[in-house]
Design a protein around this motif. Structure first.
Motif, PDB file in Angstrom:
ATOM      1  N   LEU A   1       4.666   9.959  -7.278  1.00 24.16           N
ATOM      2  CA  LEU A   1       5.652  10.250  -8.320  1.00 24.16           C
ATOM      3  C   LEU A   1       4.968  10.652  -9.623  1.00 24.16           C
ATOM      4  O   LEU A   1       5.416  11.564 -10.324  1.00 24.16           O
ATOM      5  CB  LEU A   1       6.552   9.037  -8.543  1.00 24.16           C
ATOM      6  N   LEU A   2       3.863   9.977  -9.956  1.00 27.44           N
ATOM      7  CA  LEU A   2       3.114  10.340 -11.160  1.00 27.44           C
ATOM      8  C   LEU A   2       2.554  11.754 -11.044  1.00 27.44           C
ATOM      9  O   LEU A   2       2.604  12.538 -11.995  1.00 27.44           O
ATOM     10  CB  LEU A   2       1.975   9.340 -11.388  1.00 27.44           C
ATOM     11  N   VAL A   3       2.017  12.072  -9.871  1.00 27.28           N
ATOM     12  CA  VAL A   3       1.450  13.407  -9.650  1.00 27.28           C
ATOM     13  C   VAL A   3       2.544  14.468  -9.703  1.00 27.28           C
ATOM     14  O   VAL A   3       2.377  15.529 -10.313  1.00 27.28           O
ATOM     15  CB  VAL A   3       0.707  13.464  -8.297  1.00 27.28           C
ATOM     16  N   LEU A   4       3.683  14.175  -9.078  1.00 26.26           N
ATOM     17  CA  LEU A   4       4.786  15.139  -9.086  1.00 26.26           C
ATOM     18  C   LEU A   4       5.286  15.372 -10.509  1.00 26.26           C
ATOM     19  O   LEU A   4       5.630  16.499 -10.879  1.00 26.26           O
ATOM     20  CB  LEU A   4       5.926  14.631  -8.204  1.00 26.26           C
ATOM     21  N   GLY A   5       5.311  14.315 -11.315  1.00 32.66           N
ATOM     22  CA  GLY A   5       5.713  14.470 -12.711  1.00 32.66           C
ATOM     23  C   GLY A   5       4.792  15.412 -13.458  1.00 32.66           C
ATOM     24  O   GLY A   5       5.237  16.245 -14.252  1.00 32.66           O
ATOM     25  N   ALA A   6       3.484  15.297 -13.192  1.00 31.63           N
ATOM     26  CA  ALA A   6       2.523  16.184 -13.844  1.00 31.63           C
ATOM     27  C   ALA A   6       2.690  17.617 -13.359  1.00 31.63           C
ATOM     28  O   ALA A   6       2.593  18.567 -14.137  1.00 31.63           O
ATOM     29  CB  ALA A   6       1.098  15.703 -13.574  1.00 31.63           C
ATOM     30  N   LYS A   7       2.957  17.771 -12.067  1.00 31.29           N
ATOM     31  CA  LYS A   7       3.127  19.122 -11.533  1.00 31.29           C
ATOM     32  C   LYS A   7       4.367  19.790 -12.120  1.00 31.29           C
ATOM     33  O   LYS A   7       4.338  20.956 -12.522  1.00 31.29           O
ATOM     34  CB  LYS A   7       3.247  19.082 -10.011  1.00 31.29           C
ATOM     35  N   TRP A   8       5.463  19.044 -12.168  1.00 28.00           N
ATOM     36  CA  TRP A   8       6.720  19.600 -12.671  1.00 28.00           C
ATOM     37  C   TRP A   8       6.814  19.528 -14.193  1.00 28.00           C
ATOM     38  O   TRP A   8       7.779  19.981 -14.782  1.00 28.00           O
ATOM     39  CB  TRP A   8       7.898  18.861 -12.044  1.00 28.00           C
ATOM     40  N   ARG A   9       5.817  18.908 -14.824  1.00 33.52           N
ATOM     41  CA  ARG A   9       5.756  18.790 -16.283  1.00 33.52           C
ATOM     42  C   ARG A   9       6.982  18.078 -16.847  1.00 33.52           C
ATOM     43  O   ARG A   9       7.665  18.562 -17.741  1.00 33.52           O
ATOM     44  CB  ARG A   9       5.571  20.166 -16.930  1.00 33.52           C
ATOM     45  N   LEU A  10       7.224  16.903 -16.281  1.00 35.27           N
ATOM     46  CA  LEU A  10       8.304  16.051 -16.763  1.00 35.27           C
ATOM     47  C   LEU A  10       7.853  14.599 -16.701  1.00 35.27           C
ATOM     48  O   LEU A  10       6.839  14.274 -16.089  1.00 35.27           O
ATOM     49  CB  LEU A  10       9.589  16.259 -15.952  1.00 35.27           C
TER      50      LEU A  10
ATOM     51  N   GLU B   1      11.128  17.097  -0.442  1.00 30.79           N
ATOM     52  CA  GLU B   1      10.057  17.799   0.263  1.00 30.79           C
ATOM     53  C   GLU B   1       8.710  17.593  -0.418  1.00 30.79           C
ATOM     54  O   GLU B   1       7.687  17.404   0.245  1.00 30.79           O
ATOM     55  CB  GLU B   1      10.386  19.293   0.350  1.00 30.79           C
ATOM     56  N   GLU B   2       8.707  17.631  -1.742  1.00 31.17           N
ATOM     57  CA  GLU B   2       7.437  17.498  -2.457  1.00 31.17           C
ATOM     58  C   GLU B   2       6.900  16.074  -2.371  1.00 31.17           C
ATOM     59  O   GLU B   2       5.691  15.865  -2.260  1.00 31.17           O
ATOM     60  CB  GLU B   2       7.613  17.927  -3.919  1.00 31.17           C
ATOM     61  N   ILE B   3       7.788  15.087  -2.425  1.00 29.39           N
ATOM     62  CA  ILE B   3       7.343  13.702  -2.282  1.00 29.39           C
ATOM     63  C   ILE B   3       6.734  13.481  -0.901  1.00 29.39           C
ATOM     64  O   ILE B   3       5.667  12.862  -0.756  1.00 29.39           O
ATOM     65  CB  ILE B   3       8.510  12.724  -2.517  1.00 29.39           C
ATOM     66  N   LEU B   4       7.394  13.984   0.143  1.00 27.93           N
ATOM     67  CA  LEU B   4       6.863  13.833   1.500  1.00 27.93           C
ATOM     68  C   LEU B   4       5.521  14.536   1.645  1.00 27.93           C
ATOM     69  O   LEU B   4       4.596  14.021   2.286  1.00 27.93           O
ATOM     70  CB  LEU B   4       7.867  14.388   2.516  1.00 27.93           C
ATOM     71  N   SER B   5       5.412  15.725   1.043  1.00 29.51           N
ATOM     72  CA  SER B   5       4.151  16.462   1.106  1.00 29.51           C
ATOM     73  C   SER B   5       3.033  15.683   0.424  1.00 29.51           C
ATOM     74  O   SER B   5       1.911  15.591   0.940  1.00 29.51           O
ATOM     75  CB  SER B   5       4.318  17.833   0.446  1.00 29.51           C
TER      76      SER B   5
ATOM     77  N   GLU C   1       0.827  -1.212   0.000  1.00 26.88           N
ATOM     78  CA  GLU C   1       0.000   0.000   0.000  1.00 26.88           C
ATOM     79  C   GLU C   1       0.858   1.256   0.000  1.00 26.88           C
ATOM     80  O   GLU C   1       0.573   2.213  -0.725  1.00 26.88           O
ATOM     81  CB  GLU C   1      -0.943  -0.020   1.207  1.00 26.88           C
ATOM     82  N   LEU C   2       1.915   1.263   0.809  1.00 27.31           N
ATOM     83  CA  LEU C   2       2.792   2.433   0.824  1.00 27.31           C
ATOM     84  C   LEU C   2       3.532   2.563  -0.504  1.00 27.31           C
ATOM     85  O   LEU C   2       3.685   3.663  -1.041  1.00 27.31           O
ATOM     86  CB  LEU C   2       3.800   2.338   1.968  1.00 27.31           C
ATOM     87  N   GLY C   3       3.973   1.429  -1.050  1.00 26.06           N
ATOM     88  CA  GLY C   3       4.672   1.463  -2.331  1.00 26.06           C
ATOM     89  C   GLY C   3       3.794   2.001  -3.442  1.00 26.06           C
ATOM     90  O   GLY C   3       4.239   2.811  -4.267  1.00 26.06           O
ATOM     91  N   GLN C   4       2.531   1.571  -3.475  1.00 32.81           N
ATOM     92  CA  GLN C   4       1.611   2.061  -4.496  1.00 32.81           C
ATOM     93  C   GLN C   4       1.324   3.539  -4.306  1.00 32.81           C
ATOM     94  O   GLN C   4       1.211   4.297  -5.275  1.00 32.81           O
ATOM     95  CB  GLN C   4       0.304   1.266  -4.457  1.00 32.81           C
ATOM     96  N   SER C   5       1.211   3.955  -3.051  1.00 28.76           N
ATOM     97  CA  SER C   5       0.995   5.371  -2.761  1.00 28.76           C
ATOM     98  C   SER C   5       2.175   6.205  -3.242  1.00 28.76           C
ATOM     99  O   SER C   5       1.999   7.292  -3.808  1.00 28.76           O
ATOM    100  CB  SER C   5       0.783   5.569  -1.259  1.00 28.76           C
ATOM    101  N   LEU C   6       3.386   5.689  -3.051  1.00 26.79           N
ATOM    102  CA  LEU C   6       4.581   6.399  -3.510  1.00 26.79           C
ATOM    103  C   LEU C   6       4.593   6.506  -5.032  1.00 26.79           C
ATOM    104  O   LEU C   6       4.931   7.556  -5.588  1.00 26.79           O
ATOM    105  CB  LEU C   6       5.838   5.679  -3.023  1.00 26.79           C
ATOM    106  N   LYS C   7       4.197   5.438  -5.723  1.00 23.34           N
ATOM    107  CA  LYS C   7       4.140   5.486  -7.186  1.00 23.34           C
ATOM    108  C   LYS C   7       3.136   6.536  -7.652  1.00 23.34           C
ATOM    109  O   LYS C   7       3.393   7.288  -8.600  1.00 23.34           O
ATOM    110  CB  LYS C   7       3.766   4.108  -7.747  1.00 23.34           C
ATOM    111  N   ASN C   8       1.984   6.597  -6.985  1.00 24.67           N
ATOM    112  CA  ASN C   8       0.993   7.619  -7.330  1.00 24.67           C
ATOM    113  C   ASN C   8       1.564   9.018  -7.134  1.00 24.67           C
ATOM    114  O   ASN C   8       1.358   9.916  -7.959  1.00 24.67           O
ATOM    115  CB  ASN C   8      -0.261   7.453  -6.477  1.00 24.67           C
TER     116      ASN C   8
END
Length: 270
Positions: A31-40, A106-110, A22-29
């Motif tokens: 990372l996907l969201v952070l990629g969209a935010k940073w546009r990469l 910081e963004e991943i932890l947030s 569950e934590l691993g899947q949450s981390l993957k989610n």
């Protein structure tokens, strides 16, 4: 970190395998969201081993060196922690971006604290958005971005009078003298007319989430409609007649998809 292309995230001390998953899947989610935010593009993998160790070698390492050899998995991998483990595992790879390691951490932890909940359609849209950054062909990149938006669509039923008209057309086809194969094909096509068109769905999507946005100086609704028209020309003709540079259009569409994804999951202020 600015030169890194691969990242490994590790954690331990879980009460159960399910808790770790569950934590691993949450981390993957996240990372996907952070990629969209940073546009990469961040490729979080599909949790499949891209390389494996021979069972005999695994057994030898465990018996002689008290080590567990772990297969090379691109994505999420949960292993017992009764033995020290060693492997060349990759949990995510990203396009180089001028962000500091502190920003990234910081963004991943947030995001982990906010625990973004992605349904299957959301996740697919984020994955397609990330994948678009790895496309070497500009046409492929553009089409992947459009597909990312399309994957979010949930087309609504048309009004009752339209439904009745479709019923009448279905009956006409049923009563016709054409062969059964053609009847089934046409009736199958007519079923799609019960739902709004993709173009209508895209307009509703942009009105819901991007009504205040402009891209290339054009309101989001009109810009998205234009992009879908270019998409249709590319798919059916292999080229488009629009005078707009596809590189510029793709860059603007990338911004739109990023904004749309973040607003869709309620993290546009993140």
């Amino acid at each position: 970190m600015s030169n890194a292309t691969e990242f490994i995230f590790s954690a331990g001390g879980f009460e159960s395998e399910q808790e770790a998953l569950e934590l691993g899947q949450s981390l993957k989610n996240c990372l996907l969201v952070l990629g969209a935010k940073w546009r990469l593009g961040i490729d979080v993998g599909h949790d499949i081993a891209s390389g494996t160790w021979a069972d005999s070698l695994k057994q030898m390492m465990a018996e002689k060196f008290n080590l567990r050899l772990v297969d090379n998995v691109h994505g999420l991998c949960v292993i017992p922690d009764d033995l020290p483990s060693t492997a060349m595992t990759i949990s995510a790879s990203g396009v180089v971006d001028p962000k500091t390691s502190q920003d990234f951490g910081e963004e991943i932890l947030s995001l982990l604290n906010q625990s973004p909940n992605l349904n299957q359609k959301d996740r697919l849209a984020f994955e397609l958005y990330g994948s678009s950054h790895y496309e070497k062909s500009m046409r492929s990149k553009f089409l992947t971005l459009v597909l990312s938006i399309e994957s979010l669509l949930e087309l609504k039923d048309r009004q009752d009078d339209v439904q009745k008209l479709v019923d009448q057309l279905q009956q006409i086809v049923h009563d016709s003298e054409i062969c059964k194969h053609e009847k089934n094909s046409i009736r199958g096509t007519l079923k799609w007319l019960r739902k709004e068109s993709i173009g209508q769905g895209l307009k509703r999507l942009s009105d819901t989430f991007l009504s205040d946005k402009e891209y290339g100086g054009i309101p989001a609704r009109k810009f998205l409609s234009h992009c879908y028209g270019v998409r249709s020309q590319l798919v059916h003709n292999g080229c488009h007649s629009d005078k707009t540079d596809l590189n510029i259009l793709s860059s603007q569409l990338d911004c739109l998809v990023s904004d749309l994804l973040m607003r869709k999951i309620g993290l546009d202020e993140f």
